[in-house]
Design a protein around this motif. Sequence first.
Motif, PDB file in Angstrom:
ATOM      1  N   PRO A  86     -26.465  26.605 -15.358  1.00 58.24           N
ATOM      2  CA  PRO A  86     -26.609  25.684 -14.235  1.00 58.24           C
ATOM      3  C   PRO A  86     -27.637  26.211 -13.233  1.00 58.24           C
ATOM      4  N   VAL A  87     -28.322  25.293 -12.590  1.00 60.27           N
ATOM      5  CA  VAL A  87     -29.353  25.623 -11.613  1.00 60.27           C
ATOM      6  C   VAL A  87     -28.889  25.196 -10.227  1.00 60.27           C
ATOM      7  N   THR A  88     -28.903  26.118  -9.290  1.00 59.90           N
ATOM      8  CA  THR A  88     -28.608  25.787  -7.900  1.00 59.90           C
ATOM      9  C   THR A  88     -29.923  25.468  -7.207  1.00 59.90           C
ATOM     10  N   GLN A  89     -29.955  24.332  -6.531  1.00 62.45           N
ATOM     11  CA  GLN A  89     -31.189  23.876  -5.886  1.00 62.45           C
ATOM     12  C   GLN A  89     -30.943  23.583  -4.408  1.00 62.45           C
ATOM     13  N   TRP A  90     -31.788  24.173  -3.581  1.00 64.66           N
ATOM     14  CA  TRP A  90     -31.770  23.845  -2.153  1.00 64.66           C
ATOM     15  C   TRP A  90     -33.047  23.100  -1.826  1.00 64.66           C
ATOM     16  N   SER A  91     -32.927  21.959  -1.183  1.00 64.71           N
ATOM     17  CA  SER A  91     -34.082  21.187  -0.743  1.00 64.71           C
ATOM     18  C   SER A  91     -33.906  20.837   0.724  1.00 64.71           C
ATOM     19  N   VAL A  92     -35.010  20.903   1.467  1.00 61.89           N
ATOM     20  CA  VAL A  92     -34.928  20.681   2.904  1.00 61.89           C
ATOM     21  C   VAL A  92     -36.274  20.189   3.423  1.00 61.89           C
ATOM     22  N   ARG A  93     -36.225  19.393   4.462  1.00 65.29           N
ATOM     23  CA  ARG A  93     -37.436  18.931   5.146  1.00 65.29           C
ATOM     24  C   ARG A  93     -37.478  19.579   6.520  1.00 65.29           C
ATOM     25  N   LYS A  94     -38.591  20.191   6.859  1.00 66.02           N
ATOM     26  CA  LYS A  94     -38.704  20.884   8.133  1.00 66.02           C
ATOM     27  C   LYS A  94     -38.806  19.863   9.264  1.00 66.02           C
ATOM     28  N   PRO A  95     -37.913  19.943  10.227  1.00 70.66           N
ATOM     29  CA  PRO A  95     -37.926  18.943  11.298  1.00 70.66           C
ATOM     30  C   PRO A  95     -39.050  19.188  12.292  1.00 70.66           C
ATOM     31  N   SER A  96     -39.341  18.159  13.076  1.00 69.84           N
ATOM     32  CA  SER A  96     -40.297  18.313  14.166  1.00 69.84           C
ATOM     33  C   SER A  96     -39.610  18.972  15.344  1.00 69.84           C
ATOM     34  N   ALA A  97     -40.391  19.402  16.336  1.00 75.03           N
ATOM     35  CA  ALA A  97     -39.827  20.048  17.516  1.00 75.03           C
ATOM     36  C   ALA A  97     -38.904  19.098  18.261  1.00 75.03           C
TER      37      ALA A  97
END
Length: 419
Positions: A390-401
Motif C-alpha cells: 500500500p502507498v500512503t499519499q499526502w497531498s496539499v495546496r499551499k494557502p495564500s497569506a
Amino acid sequence: MTVVGIGADGWAGLTDAARAELAGAQVLIGGARQLTLLPPSCRGQRVPWPSPLRPAVPGLLAAHAGRRIAVLASGDPMFYGIGRALTEVLGAGVPRILPHPSSVSYACARIGWPLEDTEVVTLVGRPAARLAAALHDGRRVLVLSADAGTPAAVAALLRDQGFGPSRLRVLEQLGGADEACVEGTADHWPHPPGDPLNVIAVDCRRTPGALRLGAVPGLPDEAYDHDGQLTKRHIRAATLGVLAPAPGELLWDIGGGSGSIAIEWMRSHPSCRAITVERDPARAGRIERNAGRLGVPALRVVTGRAPGSLAELPTPDAVFIGGGLTAPGLLDTCWDALPPGGRLVANTVTLESEALLAGAHRSHGGELVRLAVAHAVPVGGFTGWRQAMPVTQWSVRKPSASTDAERSTEPAQDPGDNR
C-alpha cells in the motif's frame, strides 16, 4: 517597425500594404533567403539575421533605433516565427504585423485536412524525439521541418515508435513556383533529401501489436525502462490526478527513479515543464532515455541529492516527492519553495516516511490517503488476489497569506463539538 510575412512566392504573393511597407523601409531585416526575394525597388539597407538569432534581437534593434524598419518573416510571423521574439522585446502591439498564409495553412489546403483537426509539431531547433508524444493511431500531424534531412529522421522515429505503416507526404516550397510533393510510408521511405523548405504530413498508423500509449496519465509500465524504481501504473495515474498539471506549469519531481511522474506530467500538455532530481547517475541516464522515447526530451534531469540540489531551481507550481522523504529538511525545503496556490504530493511505502507525512498533515492540512492495488494471479487452478504494497499519499495546496490569516482567527473545535 513592421513585420511582414512572406511566402515562397515572394514579392508576387504580397498584398499592396505589405509591398508599400517594404518599399518605404530604411532597414530591411530578414533571413538571407527572404531578402533575395525582394526587388531592387526596395532600397532599404538589407541586414541578414545573425546566428544565433534570439540573443541578437535587442542589440540589432538598438543599432537601428530611430529608423523605419521592416522585418521579413516566413509565412505568419506569430506562428513559430520572429514575431514572438519581437513582441517579447518591444511589447505586444508595438510592431505592426502583416501576416501571410503559414506553411501549415498551405499544407492543409493542398491535402484537404481541416486545420482545426490537425496537430502541428515543430522540429525547427528542436529534437525529433518530441514528435513521439503526438503519435496516436488515426491522428493527422503536420511536422515543420528543420532541414532537408528531417523527413528521413521522422520516418526513422515512426518506425522506432511502432508507427511504420504511417503515410508520409513531404510538401516542398509551398505556394512557390517550385512547389512539389513526395510520399511514402515510414517503413519504406524511399526518397533522398530534397528541398530544405518543407512540411511533413503524417497519417499516423500504428503497427499491429505495438504498445499502445494513451493521452492521459497511467501509461503501461512496459513503456518504461526501469530497475524496479517505478511508480506503478495505477498509483501513477492517481498521483498525476492529484498533481493536476495545467498548461505552462512547472513540476519538481524529487527522487525521479525512472522519470514516470515527470514524463507523464509533460505529456499532459506540450507547454508543461518538469525538472526531475535523481541522485543515482545510472537512473538519471535512464530517465533521459525514457523521456526521449516518450516524446518529452525537454525534461530537465538534475543528478544530485535533495534538498541540496534544489537551491538554484526555478520556482515550481507543483512538487512531487517519490523518494528521499527522510532526508533532513527535504519536506520543509519543498514546502518553502512553493508559491501560494502551489501543490505538493508525496508518496511513501515505509512506516518511517509515513510518520513524517502524518506530521506534515497535522501542520499544513491537506489530504492523507492510503492507496492499495491488488492484481488477479493464478492460485493453483484458480485465481486469487495478490496485494501490492500500500502507498500512503499526502497531498496539499499551499494557502495564500490571506487564507492563513482567516484560519488563525477561527476558534479551535473539539472533534466532538457539533456546533
